[in-house]
Design a protein around this motif. Structure first.
Motif, PDB file in Angstrom:
ATOM      1  N   ALA A 163       0.801  -1.213   0.132  1.00 33.13           N
ATOM      2  CA  ALA A 163       0.095  -0.053   0.088  1.00 33.13           C
ATOM      3  C   ALA A 163       0.902   1.317  -0.107  1.00 33.13           C
ATOM      4  CB  ALA A 163      -0.906  -0.059   1.161  1.00 33.13           C
ATOM      5  N   SER A 164       2.173   0.986   0.415  1.00 31.81           N
ATOM      6  CA  SER A 164       3.154   2.475   0.412  1.00 31.81           C
ATOM      7  C   SER A 164       4.073   2.393  -0.906  1.00 31.81           C
ATOM      8  CB  SER A 164       3.811   2.249   1.785  1.00 31.81           C
ATOM      9  OG  SER A 164       4.593   0.902   2.204  1.00 31.81           O
ATOM     10  N   LEU A 165       3.525   1.801  -1.904  1.00 30.86           N
ATOM     11  CA  LEU A 165       4.235   1.630  -2.873  1.00 30.86           C
ATOM     12  C   LEU A 165       4.715   3.133  -3.545  1.00 30.86           C
ATOM     13  CD1 LEU A 165       5.437   0.153  -5.606  1.00 30.86           C
ATOM     14  CD2 LEU A 165       3.127   0.460  -6.548  1.00 30.86           C
ATOM     15  N   GLY A 166       3.970   4.136  -3.127  1.00 34.10           N
ATOM     16  CA  GLY A 166       4.381   5.641  -3.627  1.00 34.10           C
ATOM     17  C   GLY A 166       5.679   5.824  -2.981  1.00 34.10           C
ATOM     18  N   LEU A 167       5.908   5.599  -1.820  1.00 40.33           N
ATOM     19  CA  LEU A 167       7.195   5.904  -1.152  1.00 40.33           C
ATOM     20  C   LEU A 167       8.308   5.023  -1.751  1.00 40.33           C
ATOM     21  CD1 LEU A 167       8.675   7.089   1.203  1.00 40.33           C
ATOM     22  CD2 LEU A 167       8.416   5.114   2.499  1.00 40.33           C
ATOM     23  N   ASP A 168       8.285   3.977  -2.183  1.00 46.63           N
ATOM     24  CA  ASP A 168       9.281   2.959  -3.050  1.00 46.63           C
ATOM     25  C   ASP A 168       9.406   3.929  -4.301  1.00 46.63           C
ATOM     26  OD1 ASP A 168       9.379   0.235  -2.107  1.00 46.63           O
ATOM     27  OD2 ASP A 168       7.336   0.860  -1.882  1.00 46.63           O
ATOM     28  N   LEU A 206       9.193   7.134  -5.035  1.00 41.71           N
ATOM     29  CA  LEU A 206      10.247   8.231  -4.719  1.00 41.71           C
ATOM     30  C   LEU A 206      11.345   7.941  -4.040  1.00 41.71           C
ATOM     31  CD1 LEU A 206       7.555  10.400  -2.891  1.00 41.71           C
ATOM     32  CD2 LEU A 206       8.449  10.860  -4.947  1.00 41.71           C
ATOM     33  N   VAL A 207      11.631   6.980  -3.523  1.00 37.29           N
ATOM     34  CA  VAL A 207      13.167   6.666  -3.070  1.00 37.29           C
ATOM     35  C   VAL A 207      14.075   6.087  -4.181  1.00 37.29           C
ATOM     36  CG1 VAL A 207      14.488   5.176  -1.455  1.00 37.29           C
ATOM     37  CG2 VAL A 207      12.138   6.114  -0.749  1.00 37.29           C
ATOM     38  N   THR A 208      13.252   5.504  -4.915  1.00 33.18           N
ATOM     39  CA  THR A 208      14.011   4.695  -5.933  1.00 33.18           C
ATOM     40  C   THR A 208      14.476   5.807  -7.196  1.00 33.18           C
ATOM     41  OG1 THR A 208      12.060   4.057  -7.143  1.00 33.18           O
ATOM     42  CG2 THR A 208      13.297   2.401  -5.811  1.00 33.18           C
ATOM     43  N   GLU A 209      13.612   6.757  -7.402  1.00 30.59           N
ATOM     44  CA  GLU A 209      13.992   8.078  -8.031  1.00 30.59           C
ATOM     45  C   GLU A 209      14.913   8.941  -7.601  1.00 30.59           C
ATOM     46  OE1 GLU A 209      10.364  10.061  -8.435  1.00 30.59           O
ATOM     47  OE2 GLU A 209       9.245   8.429  -9.856  1.00 30.59           O
ATOM     48  N   ALA A 210      15.135   8.734  -6.122  1.00 31.39           N
ATOM     49  CA  ALA A 210      16.412   9.633  -5.572  1.00 31.39           C
ATOM     50  C   ALA A 210      17.459   8.936  -5.490  1.00 31.39           C
ATOM     51  CB  ALA A 210      15.851   9.898  -4.268  1.00 31.39           C
ATOM     52  N   GLY A 211      17.605   7.602  -6.210  1.00 31.89           N
ATOM     53  CA  GLY A 211      18.822   7.040  -6.150  1.00 31.89           C
ATOM     54  C   GLY A 211      19.248   5.616  -5.518  1.00 31.89           C
ATOM     55  N   TRP A 212      18.273   5.211  -4.476  1.00 23.37           N
ATOM     56  CA  TRP A 212      18.457   4.208  -3.684  1.00 23.37           C
ATOM     57  C   TRP A 212      17.690   2.769  -4.408  1.00 23.37           C
ATOM     58  CZ3 TRP A 212      17.504   8.616  -1.139  1.00 23.37           C
ATOM     59  CH2 TRP A 212      18.761   9.254  -0.371  1.00 23.37           C
ATOM     60  N   SER A 213      18.234   1.460  -3.992  1.00 23.11           N
ATOM     61  CA  SER A 213      17.511   0.426  -4.695  1.00 23.11           C
ATOM     62  C   SER A 213      16.893  -0.209  -3.564  1.00 23.11           C
ATOM     63  CB  SER A 213      18.737  -0.357  -5.287  1.00 23.11           C
ATOM     64  OG  SER A 213      19.198  -0.037  -6.328  1.00 23.11           O
ATOM     65  N   ARG A 214      15.674  -0.978  -4.003  1.00 19.65           N
ATOM     66  CA  ARG A 214      15.146  -1.638  -2.783  1.00 19.65           C
ATOM     67  C   ARG A 214      15.873  -3.003  -2.318  1.00 19.65           C
ATOM     68  NH1 ARG A 214       9.201  -2.489  -1.268  1.00 19.65           N
ATOM     69  NH2 ARG A 214       9.218  -4.432  -0.437  1.00 19.65           N
ATOM     70  N   ALA A 215      16.059  -3.131  -1.184  1.00 20.62           N
ATOM     71  CA  ALA A 215      16.914  -4.349  -0.913  1.00 20.62           C
ATOM     72  C   ALA A 215      15.839  -5.495  -0.267  1.00 20.62           C
ATOM     73  CB  ALA A 215      17.638  -4.185   0.354  1.00 20.62           C
ATOM     74  N   GLY A 216      14.691  -5.087   0.033  1.00 23.21           N
ATOM     75  CA  GLY A 216      13.686  -6.065   0.501  1.00 23.21           C
ATOM     76  C   GLY A 216      12.955  -6.607  -0.662  1.00 23.21           C
ATOM     77  N   VAL A 217      12.094  -7.543  -0.615  1.00 19.70           N
ATOM     78  CA  VAL A 217      11.440  -8.164  -1.624  1.00 19.70           C
ATOM     79  C   VAL A 217      10.171  -8.561  -1.018  1.00 19.70           C
ATOM     80  CG1 VAL A 217      11.242 -10.417  -2.894  1.00 19.70           C
ATOM     81  CG2 VAL A 217      13.310  -9.495  -2.568  1.00 19.70           C
ATOM     82  N   ASN A 218       9.082  -8.110  -1.921  1.00 19.80           N
ATOM     83  CA  ASN A 218       7.791  -8.273  -1.658  1.00 19.80           C
ATOM     84  C   ASN A 218       7.084  -9.352  -2.821  1.00 19.80           C
ATOM     85  OD1 ASN A 218       4.909  -8.415  -1.224  1.00 19.80           O
ATOM     86  ND2 ASN A 218       4.863  -6.575   0.026  1.00 19.80           N
ATOM     87  N   PRO A 219       6.612 -10.478  -2.678  1.00 15.07           N
ATOM     88  CA  PRO A 219       6.249 -11.364  -3.698  1.00 15.07           C
ATOM     89  C   PRO A 219       5.042 -10.455  -4.349  1.00 15.07           C
ATOM     90  CG  PRO A 219       5.837 -12.328  -1.499  1.00 15.07           C
ATOM     91  CD  PRO A 219       6.635 -11.298  -1.341  1.00 15.07           C
ATOM     92  N   PHE A 220       4.502  -9.709  -3.560  1.00 16.46           N
ATOM     93  CA  PHE A 220       3.325  -9.070  -4.343  1.00 16.46           C
ATOM     94  C   PHE A 220       3.422  -7.675  -4.885  1.00 16.46           C
ATOM     95  CE2 PHE A 220       0.706 -11.317  -0.710  1.00 16.46           C
ATOM     96  CZ  PHE A 220       0.727 -12.557  -1.547  1.00 16.46           C
ATOM     97  N   LEU A 221       4.868  -7.533  -5.187  1.00 18.03           N
ATOM     98  CA  LEU A 221       5.231  -6.328  -5.780  1.00 18.03           C
ATOM     99  C   LEU A 221       6.107  -6.703  -6.948  1.00 18.03           C
ATOM    100  CD1 LEU A 221       5.757  -3.770  -2.969  1.00 18.03           C
ATOM    101  CD2 LEU A 221       4.011  -3.653  -4.710  1.00 18.03           C
ATOM    102  N   LEU A 222       6.148  -8.085  -7.379  1.00 21.61           N
ATOM    103  CA  LEU A 222       7.185  -8.572  -8.073  1.00 21.61           C
ATOM    104  C   LEU A 222       6.933  -7.565  -9.639  1.00 21.61           C
ATOM    105  CD1 LEU A 222       6.565 -12.316  -7.961  1.00 21.61           C
ATOM    106  CD2 LEU A 222       8.274 -11.129  -7.035  1.00 21.61           C
ATOM    107  N   GLY A 223       5.934  -7.095  -9.961  1.00 19.65           N
ATOM    108  CA  GLY A 223       5.810  -6.316 -11.318  1.00 19.65           C
ATOM    109  C   GLY A 223       6.522  -4.907 -11.171  1.00 19.65           C
ATOM    110  N   TYR A 224       6.669  -4.464  -9.863  1.00 22.41           N
ATOM    111  CA  TYR A 224       6.946  -3.083  -9.807  1.00 22.41           C
ATOM    112  C   TYR A 224       8.806  -3.111  -9.505  1.00 22.41           C
ATOM    113  CZ  TYR A 224       2.231  -2.525  -9.201  1.00 22.41           C
ATOM    114  OH  TYR A 224       0.649  -2.104  -9.524  1.00 22.41           O
TER     115      TYR A 224
END
Length: 306
Positions: free
Chosen positions: A281-286, A288-306
């Motif tokens: 539900a907080s995908l919007g934060l992802d 913004l953070v990825t646009e700012a230059g960080w990569s997601r270290a966590g994995v969510n099986p329900f966000l596989l397409g993002y």
């Protein structure tokens, strides 16, 4: 999410030193998925991802039923488990699940439970393809989920595969003696070796304010001190990002050393938060953070397409 939303950065001073909290919190599978289903249902109305969150609520409810009705999978001999723990290894390596007949059986049972769950036509077609897949193809699908290497053209099928794997993995980890798993490495579940989905500052009695990282696969939680990168263990360059004007119960902990982030959910402020549901539900934060230059270290099986 509107275009004028911005990130806000601030520091976390952590919590005072205290007696050592329990290192590990094992999952309670039926309860876990039932609470997740309730949280998805509560988050969905009026959300930009309402249809998807509602679908995930139905999927989580089916997972809860599955977890409460299938037999618990077997475990290795206690001697093998102790040997793995003594050598800093996950006790129940997730790779073993790709060829475990219990996973394929759980997948078929889950598919049957999803017969009456509302979902988009494309998702229904993907589920049908996955059910009809030959054993080798199905094992390859499970292996791709476990290796975090899902092909972009088949994300929908793999979401259902991941849901079945979650149930079996949670049932396995739930049967462990909580004293056996030992720290393995930063960002690695001591039970199954899976990556984190998010971290949670808990509000439970005797461990209030303690941070636990939750496995994306088996949902085991292991203690991880605050103001320390979940991914690389660095305590330098740690900052916390949030969306301006949005409740500050969910933040992205960013690390300037490895340039990754993992979300941190504060149940002291919002006890209803659930790691997987609120991460989606907080995908919007992802974004913004990825646009700012960080990569997601966590994995969510329900966000596989993002």
């Amino acid at each position: 999410m509107s275009d004028d939303q911005d990130l806000v950065t601030f520091e976390d001073v952590g919590t005072p030193e205290r007696d050592k909290p329990p290192f590990l919190r094992l999952p309670e599978p039926a309860k876990l998925f039932a609470l997740r289903a309730e949280r998805f249902a509560a988050l969905a109305p009026g959300h930009q991802l309402e249809a998807y969150l509602s679908f995930l609520g139905g999927l989580s409810e089916a997972q809860a039923t599955l977890a409460a009705t299938i037999d618990a999978p077997g475990l290795p001999a206690p001697g093998d488990l102790r040997l793995r723990a003594a050598n800093g290894m996950p006790l129940l390596p997730r790779e073993e699940l790709a060829t475990d007949p219990a996973v394929s059986e759980a997948f078929d049972r889950l598919a049957a439970l999803l017969a009456d769950v509302a979902m988009p036509d494309l998702a229904r077609a993907a589920l049908s393809r996955a059910v009809a897949a030959e054993p080798e193809a199905r094992q390859a699908m499970f292996a791709a989920v476990l290796a975090d290497a899902v092909p972009v053209e088949a994300v929908a099928e793999h979401i259902f595969a991941a849901a079945a794997l979650q149930v079996v993995a949670a049932l396995r980890s739930a049967r462990l003696d909580p004293a056996w798993p030992q720290p393995v490495a930063d960002g690695v579940c001591p039970c199954c070796g899976g990556p984190p989905v998010a971290s949670v500052v808990v509000a439970d009695l005797n461990v209030e304010g303690v941070r636990y990282v939750q496995c994306s696969l088996c949902a085991a939680q292991w203690n991880h001190v605050r103001v320390k990168c979940v991914s690389c263990g660095s305590t330098k360059g740690i900052a916390y990002q949030e969306i301006e004007g949005i409740a500050d119960t969910i933040k992205a902990e960013t690390c300037d050393e490895c340039r990754t982030y993992v979300k941190i959910l504060n149940r002291r402020k919002a006890p209803e938060l659930e790691a997987v549901a609120d991460d989606v539900a907080s995908l919007g934060l992802d974004l913004l953070v990825t646009e700012a230059g960080w990569s997601r270290a966590g994995v969510n099986p329900f966000l596989l397409g993002y």
